[in-house]
Design an enzyme around this catalytic site. Structure first.
Site, PDB file in Angstrom:
ATOM      1  N   LYS A   1      28.299  -5.044  12.068  1.00 21.66           N
ATOM      2  CA  LYS A   1      28.107  -5.585  13.592  1.00 21.66           C
ATOM      3  C   LYS A   1      28.635  -6.752  14.066  1.00 21.66           C
ATOM      4  O   LYS A   1      28.425  -7.846  13.127  1.00 21.66           O
ATOM      5  CB  LYS A   1      26.216  -5.604  13.924  1.00 21.66           C
TER       6      LYS A   1
ATOM      7  N   ALA B   1      19.142  -3.847  13.327  1.00 22.28           N
ATOM      8  CA  ALA B   1      20.290  -4.700  13.564  1.00 22.28           C
ATOM      9  C   ALA B   1      20.057  -6.012  13.193  1.00 22.28           C
ATOM     10  O   ALA B   1      18.805  -6.568  13.396  1.00 22.28           O
ATOM     11  CB  ALA B   1      20.337  -4.515  15.102  1.00 22.28           C
TER      12      ALA B   1
ATOM     13  N   VAL C   1      11.644   0.467  11.560  1.00 28.98           N
ATOM     14  CA  VAL C   1      12.755   0.114  12.429  1.00 28.98           C
ATOM     15  C   VAL C   1      12.911  -1.399  12.067  1.00 28.98           C
ATOM     16  O   VAL C   1      12.311  -2.139  11.073  1.00 28.98           O
ATOM     17  CB  VAL C   1      12.141   0.142  13.858  1.00 28.98           C
TER      18      VAL C   1
ATOM     19  N   LEU D   1       6.096  -9.330  10.803  1.00 33.31           N
ATOM     20  CA  LEU D   1       5.619  -9.136  12.092  1.00 33.31           C
ATOM     21  C   LEU D   1       3.997  -9.616  11.971  1.00 33.31           C
ATOM     22  O   LEU D   1       3.421  -9.928  13.363  1.00 33.31           O
ATOM     23  CB  LEU D   1       5.564  -7.569  12.244  1.00 33.31           C
TER      24      LEU D   1
ATOM     25  N   SER E   1       0.788  -1.239   0.017  1.00 36.34           N
ATOM     26  CA  SER E   1      -0.071   0.014  -0.009  1.00 36.34           C
ATOM     27  C   SER E   1       0.837   1.288  -0.102  1.00 36.34           C
ATOM     28  O   SER E   1       1.747   1.184   1.079  1.00 36.34           O
ATOM     29  CB  SER E   1      -0.970   0.198   1.339  1.00 36.34           C
TER      30      SER E   1
ATOM     31  N   VAL F   1      -5.181  -3.413  -0.354  1.00 36.77           N
ATOM     32  CA  VAL F   1      -5.976  -4.531  -0.194  1.00 36.77           C
ATOM     33  C   VAL F   1      -7.034  -4.055   0.702  1.00 36.77           C
ATOM     34  O   VAL F   1      -6.886  -3.948   1.737  1.00 36.77           O
ATOM     35  CB  VAL F   1      -5.052  -5.778   0.152  1.00 36.77           C
TER      36      VAL F   1
END
Ligand code: FAD
Length: 509
Positions: free
Chosen positions: A80, A52, A49, A336, A41, A184
């Site tokens: 790192k 790392a 975010v 997520l 979208s 969507v």
């Protein structure tokens, strides 16, 4: 075999890592096995975010076929080689490292016992790894001129979340992945319960054989349409918010870019500090049960310093837990949408990489999906449990009692039973090889030892020894050798970035 149609819904880091990876490993240069489309979208931004990483990211980028230096320039990336934990033990300024490198000692590794029965004048991590020494020196994780993704020491990256997704989008689209910018608005179900298509704001109807839900915390398909169920972990991990800032180096140059992430414990959680090429990402992960949003932002600004007064801060809410069936019917949740455990050990993108790689391995080229889904779900479930235990470990062995938050997180009811049982066992012996025997495991006895001994755990085992009789902590020859070699071949982190990536990477004047 018919071309399988894959629709990835969502174009954050999860969507683009998944699309680029599946395209690279499942499609040949000429023959295609899967037809991949990503829809994202233009109105809903990426979370922005997730900067790392852990060393698996090198394999992922190599499998995708990204040139390392091109990727690093595009993603504002730096190296790192460890996480530095500050103030987790008693809040008095102490610190310990969790480095990626560890000198292997075979199955019967006495490093923990040797350290514990010494005067602890050298921190544990410095006795088994070269990286804490090299990180203290401010060195790069990689020599100049080294091949892509290669170094004598293990490493990962700090990378700008937006720019990384943008880089992978350009790379994947350049190779034939389709990209649709649309919202969507509806999910159409087939009579037998699978997803048939998604419908968009502009009136399109997009069908696929397999849908990948990368819509972030919205979990539009996996939860919105399929109700895959959720296991909540907030009894164990109490942080549920973060306030984040981007601090440009022209506002504040800390003197060098650090090749490690710093995680500093604050009053009601902890603060990340990630040095990218042109700015730092800082953020306070906290529990809203113990501090409100305004007070958390004020604490972050006070910790960061007055240069942060005019820098915008963004508050993010999150829920800790995991989707019970991340692969349900013809939909796989990655990112997520699949779950989230706070970013203390940088495991979000690792889970994305692992999910993409596992999906490629178990890709449903035939008609039937359920046995593949069952195995995929079992693998991801185990990883969530493993990460939950390891992240809780950092909290539950603290000696801090200075705030209500720290008193609460170390209570026995905040410790998962599995971890509680291991902590009892590790009062009798050090963590060792056979405690961890799952080949897909991210954390091992090595990583547990870094945290346990970094937090001075296990004193009971030497309670009967007179402290005056403990010898000075030895640093074994192989570690000394690796440190000396590192000092010979590794330039400073700033030097490497400038020499290998160009003047744009020079430290600010
Ligand atoms: P998002 O970035 O939110 O992307 C969602 C996508 O879905 C967007 O493109 C959006 O446009 C699209 N979308 C949503 N709804 C619709 C719709 N209806 N139609 C079309 N498109 C839609 N991980 C790490 O590995 N290391 C870290 O240091 C780290 N730090 C973190 C710190 C915090 C505070 C948080 C919350 C997470 C952190 N993570 C970290 C996790 C990491 O950010 C995520 O795993 C990663 O960014 C993947 O996000 P995503 O792509 O799933 O979601």
């Amino acid at each position: 075999m018919a071309l399988k149609r894959v629709l990835v819904v969502g174009g954050g880091s999860a969507g683009w890592i998944t699309a680029a990876y599946l395209d690279a490993v499942l499609n040949g240069k000429t023959a295609k096995a899967v037809d991949i489309t990503v829809i994202e979208s233009p109105d809903i931004g990426r979370i922005g975010v997730g900067e790392a990483t852990v060393p698996s990211v090198r394999d992922t980028m190599a499998s995708i076929g990204a040139d390392e230096r091109t990727f690093m320039k595009a993603a504002d990336a730096t190296f790192k080689q460890a996480i530095k934990f500050v103030n987790w033990l008693d809040g008095a300024g102490e610190h310990y490292y969790h480095p990626f490198d560890r000198r292997q000692k075979g199955r019967l590794d006495r490093s923990g016992l040797r350290w514990m029965t010494s005067d602890r004048s050298t921190p544990f991590a410095h006795t088994v790894s070269a990286q804490p020494w090299l990180a203290d020196d401010g060195r790069s994780a990689k020599p100049k001129g080294a091949q892509d993704y290669q170094s004598p020491l293990s490493y990962a990256y700090h990378m700008d979340a937006e720019k990384t997704a943008g880089f992978l989008c350009d790379l994947a689209v350049g190779r034939g992945v389709k990209h649709v910018l649309d919202l969507v608005v509806d999910v159409e179900m087939a009579p037998h319960g699978d997803i048939a298509a998604v419908k968009t704001k502009s009136g399109e109807r997009l069908e696929a054989d397999l849908f990948i839900d990368c819509t972030g915390f919205r979990a539009l398909l996996i939860e919105g349409a399929l109700k895959a169920g959720y296991e909540d972990y907030s009894d164990y991990l109490m942080c549920d918010r973060a306030v984040a800032m981007r601090v440009p180096y022209d506002a504040h140059w800390p003197g060098a870019r650090k090749a490690y992430t710093t995680a500093t414990a604050l009053s009601s959680g902890w603060c990340w500090d990630i040095g990218l090429a042109s700015r730092r990402g800082v953020g306070y992960v906290y529990s809203s049960r113990f501090i409100d949003d305004d007070a958390a932002e004020a604490e972050l600004r006070a910790f960061e310093g007055p240069h942060s007064d005019d820098i915008a801060a963004r508050t993010l809410k999150f829920r800790t837990g995991r989707r019970i069936q991340p692969w349900t019917r013809n939909c796989v949740a990655i990112g997520l949408s699949s779950g989230f455990i706070e970013p203390l050990e940088s495991t979000g993108l690792f889970l994305v990489e692992l999910s993409a790689a596992t999906l490629a391995e178990y890709f449903p080229f035939g008609g039937e999906m359920q046995p593949l889904a069952d195995r995929f779900n079992a693998i991801i479930d185990q990883r969530y449990e493993e990460i939950l235990d390891f992240v809780v470990l950092h909290y539950c062995i603290t000696r801090r009692t200075d705030t209500a938050f720290w008193r609460e997180v170390s209570k026995p009811n905040r410790i998962p039973d599995r971890l509680a049982s291991w902590l009892e066992t590790w009062k009798l012996k050090s963590p060792s090889h056979s405690d961890f025997h799952d080949s897909l495991q991210l954390f091992s006895h090595h990583t547990y030892e870094y945290v346990l001994y970094g937090m001075d755990h296990g004193r009971e085992r030497i309670a009967n020894i007179d402290p005056a009789r403990l010898p000075a902590t030895p640093v074994p020859r192989d570690v000394q050798g690796a440190v000396a070699q590192g000092r010979r071949v590794l330039p400073s982190h700033d030097d490497w970035l400038r020499a290998e990536l160009g003047e744009a990477y020079a430290p600010p004047a």
